[in-house]
Design a protein around this motif. Structure first.
Motif, mmCIF file in Angstrom:
data_model
loop_
_atom_site.group_PDB
_atom_site.id
_atom_site.type_symbol
_atom_site.label_atom_id
_atom_site.label_comp_id
_atom_site.label_asym_id
_atom_site.label_seq_id
_atom_site.Cartn_x
_atom_site.Cartn_y
_atom_site.Cartn_z
ATOM 1 N N UNK A 1 2.329 6.435 -8.520
ATOM 2 C CA UNK A 1 1.188 6.820 -7.677
ATOM 3 C C UNK A 1 0.099 7.461 -8.520
ATOM 4 N N UNK A 2 -1.149 7.259 -8.062
ATOM 5 C CA UNK A 2 -2.294 7.899 -8.701
ATOM 6 C C UNK A 2 -3.199 8.428 -7.597
ATOM 7 N N UNK A 3 -4.109 9.322 -7.971
ATOM 8 C CA UNK A 3 -5.026 9.894 -6.974
ATOM 9 C C UNK A 3 -4.454 11.194 -6.414
ATOM 10 N N UNK A 4 -5.281 11.832 -5.560
ATOM 11 C CA UNK A 4 -4.876 13.131 -4.994
ATOM 12 C C UNK A 4 -3.785 12.941 -3.940
ATOM 13 N N UNK A 5 -2.809 13.863 -3.975
ATOM 14 C CA UNK A 5 -1.695 13.746 -3.028
ATOM 15 C C UNK A 5 -2.146 13.989 -1.587
ATOM 16 N N UNK A 6 -3.260 14.729 -1.409
ATOM 17 C CA UNK A 6 -3.705 15.001 -0.034
ATOM 18 C C UNK A 6 -4.713 13.961 0.468
ATOM 19 N N UNK A 7 -4.978 12.934 -0.333
ATOM 20 C CA UNK A 7 -5.917 11.877 0.088
ATOM 21 C C UNK A 7 -5.163 10.842 0.933
ATOM 22 N N UNK A 8 -5.882 10.073 1.769
ATOM 23 C CA UNK A 8 -5.215 9.012 2.540
ATOM 24 C C UNK A 8 -4.551 8.011 1.597
ATOM 25 N N UNK A 9 -3.378 7.539 1.993
ATOM 26 C CA UNK A 9 -2.585 6.695 1.090
ATOM 27 C C UNK A 9 -2.848 5.205 1.311
ATOM 28 N N UNK A 10 -2.769 4.474 0.207
ATOM 29 C CA UNK A 10 -2.817 3.007 0.247
ATOM 30 C C UNK A 10 -1.646 2.498 -0.587
ATOM 31 N N UNK A 11 -0.813 1.662 0.011
ATOM 32 C CA UNK A 11 0.314 1.057 -0.715
ATOM 33 C C UNK A 11 -0.012 -0.409 -0.988
ATOM 34 N N UNK A 12 0.279 -0.844 -2.213
ATOM 35 C CA UNK A 12 0.026 -2.236 -2.621
ATOM 36 C C UNK A 12 1.346 -2.963 -2.870
ATOM 37 N N UNK A 13 1.457 -4.198 -2.371
ATOM 38 C CA UNK A 13 2.653 -5.016 -2.643
ATOM 39 C C UNK A 13 2.228 -6.302 -3.335
ATOM 40 N N UNK A 14 2.901 -6.610 -4.418
ATOM 41 C CA UNK A 14 2.487 -7.763 -5.217
ATOM 42 C C UNK A 14 3.200 -9.053 -4.782
ATOM 43 N N UNK A 15 2.887 -10.114 -5.491
ATOM 44 C CA UNK A 15 3.346 -11.456 -5.090
ATOM 45 C C UNK A 15 4.634 -11.829 -5.824
ATOM 46 N N UNK A 16 5.138 -12.993 -5.479
ATOM 47 C CA UNK A 16 6.328 -13.562 -6.118
ATOM 48 C C UNK A 16 6.091 -13.728 -7.621
ATOM 49 N N UNK B 1 15.954 -15.093 -4.776
ATOM 50 C CA UNK B 1 16.255 -14.365 -3.528
ATOM 51 C C UNK B 1 14.972 -14.119 -2.729
ATOM 52 N N UNK B 2 13.853 -13.934 -3.434
ATOM 53 C CA UNK B 2 12.563 -13.729 -2.753
ATOM 54 C C UNK B 2 12.058 -15.066 -2.194
ATOM 55 N N UNK B 3 12.310 -16.170 -2.926
ATOM 56 C CA UNK B 3 11.963 -17.508 -2.393
ATOM 57 C C UNK B 3 12.713 -17.743 -1.083
ATOM 58 N N UNK B 4 13.965 -17.292 -1.008
ATOM 59 C CA UNK B 4 14.746 -17.476 0.233
ATOM 60 C C UNK B 4 14.098 -16.695 1.381
ATOM 61 N N UNK B 5 13.593 -15.501 1.084
ATOM 62 C CA UNK B 5 12.892 -14.716 2.124
ATOM 63 C C UNK B 5 11.647 -15.465 2.591
#
Ligand SMILES: O=C(O)CC1=CCC(=O)O1
Length: 264
Positions: free
Chosen positions: A15-30, A183-187
């Motif tokens: 994680x980066x940025x201030x802990x009290x700031x609104x959070x954004x989570x990123x998920x990457x691709x296969x 296993x991710x291809x199966x998902x």
């Protein structure tokens, strides 16, 4: 960089940025890991608490035995958010990450402030194409499919002009364990959220590269059209992986969507 056992799997996250700031989570691709977001994350962390993680079977997360499901991958995100005590967060998902985004919006809408679905759709590919890919990877390894994967990930111009960068992304792909990838291809093969995305209430931005060979703009727009109120944007000169090929254009779209929907 941190590691936490969640849902019995060691997940790698940062994680980066201030802990009290609104959070954004990123998920990457296969076949990519969380470094994919580094450029975008660095820019957004001035204003947001940015969380990157590697899906199970990818990057530095545990190569847990498969098959996986999109619901299981969404539960990993919720476990990570609980661990970080994020009551609410925005979520950006690329490709299979975009399916995780849709699943989260259906399953836990109260946790989401804003949603970005990037180069993804409610249904990607079919049984035949995913089974062929799983078979190739399990039998001959990821190196045997690198050529066609890169054709889908990047435009011909990127292939011609950015050969060093391309070699770096190939190295990232080849760092993915064969069985975590399969296993991710199966998902992906089992996922079809077509009927449920119509229930999404979270403010949603759907993005696609104009040269995406994996989830082409027409397919991505079909999903955008099913999500009430979703905005659809095309990134020009871009294949399947905007954070690698057009990070600045992606950042512009993310910044606007977050300014409109995340209350700082
Ligand atoms: O075809 C590819 O390799 C791209 C892709 C499909 C699903 C995903 O996450 O990436």
């Amino acid at each position: 960089m941190a590691f936490t056992k969640l849902n019995n799997v060691r997940l790698h996250w940062r994680e980066t940025g201030r802990k009290d700031a609104p959070a954004v989570i990123f998920a990457n691709s296969l076949g990519t890991d969380c470094r994919l977001w580094d450029e975008v994350a660095a820019a957004l962390s001035a204003k947001y608490r940015v969380v990157l993680y590697d899906k199970r079977g990818h990057g530095l997360s545990e190569n847990a035995p498969g098959p996986y499901s999109i619901d299981m991958l969404a539960d990993d995100v919720l476990a990570l958010a609980d661990h970080l005590e994020l009551a609410q967060f925005a979520f950006v998902g690329l490709s299979v990450g975009g399916l995780i985004a849709q699943q989260l919006a259906v399953k836990a809408p109260e946790r989401l402030s804003a949603l970005v679905i990037c180069d993804s759709a409610a249904k990607i590919g079919n049984d035949e194409s995913w089974n062929a890919r799983i078979e190739a990877v399990i039998t001959n390894g990821l190196a045997s499919i690198t050529g066609p994967v890169m054709e889908r990930w990047f435009t011909p111009a990127y292939h011609a002009e950015k050969q060093m960068e391309l070699a770096g992304w190939i190295q990232m792909l080849l760092g993915t364990p064969n069985d975590g990838y399969a296993a991710t291809c199966a998902a992906l093969r089992e996922a079809d959220l077509t009927r449920v995305v119509t229930n999404i209430k979270t403010p949603t931005l759907v993005i696609c590269g104009d040269g995406d060979q994996s989830t082409p703009p027409e397919l991505v727009k079909q999903t955008a059209d099913l999500i009430p109120g979703a905005k659809f944007e095309i990134i020009k000169g871009c294949g399947h992986i905007p954070p690698a090929e057009q990070p600045e254009a992606l950042l512009t779209l993310l910044t606007k969507h977050f300014e409109e929907h995340i209350h700082v």
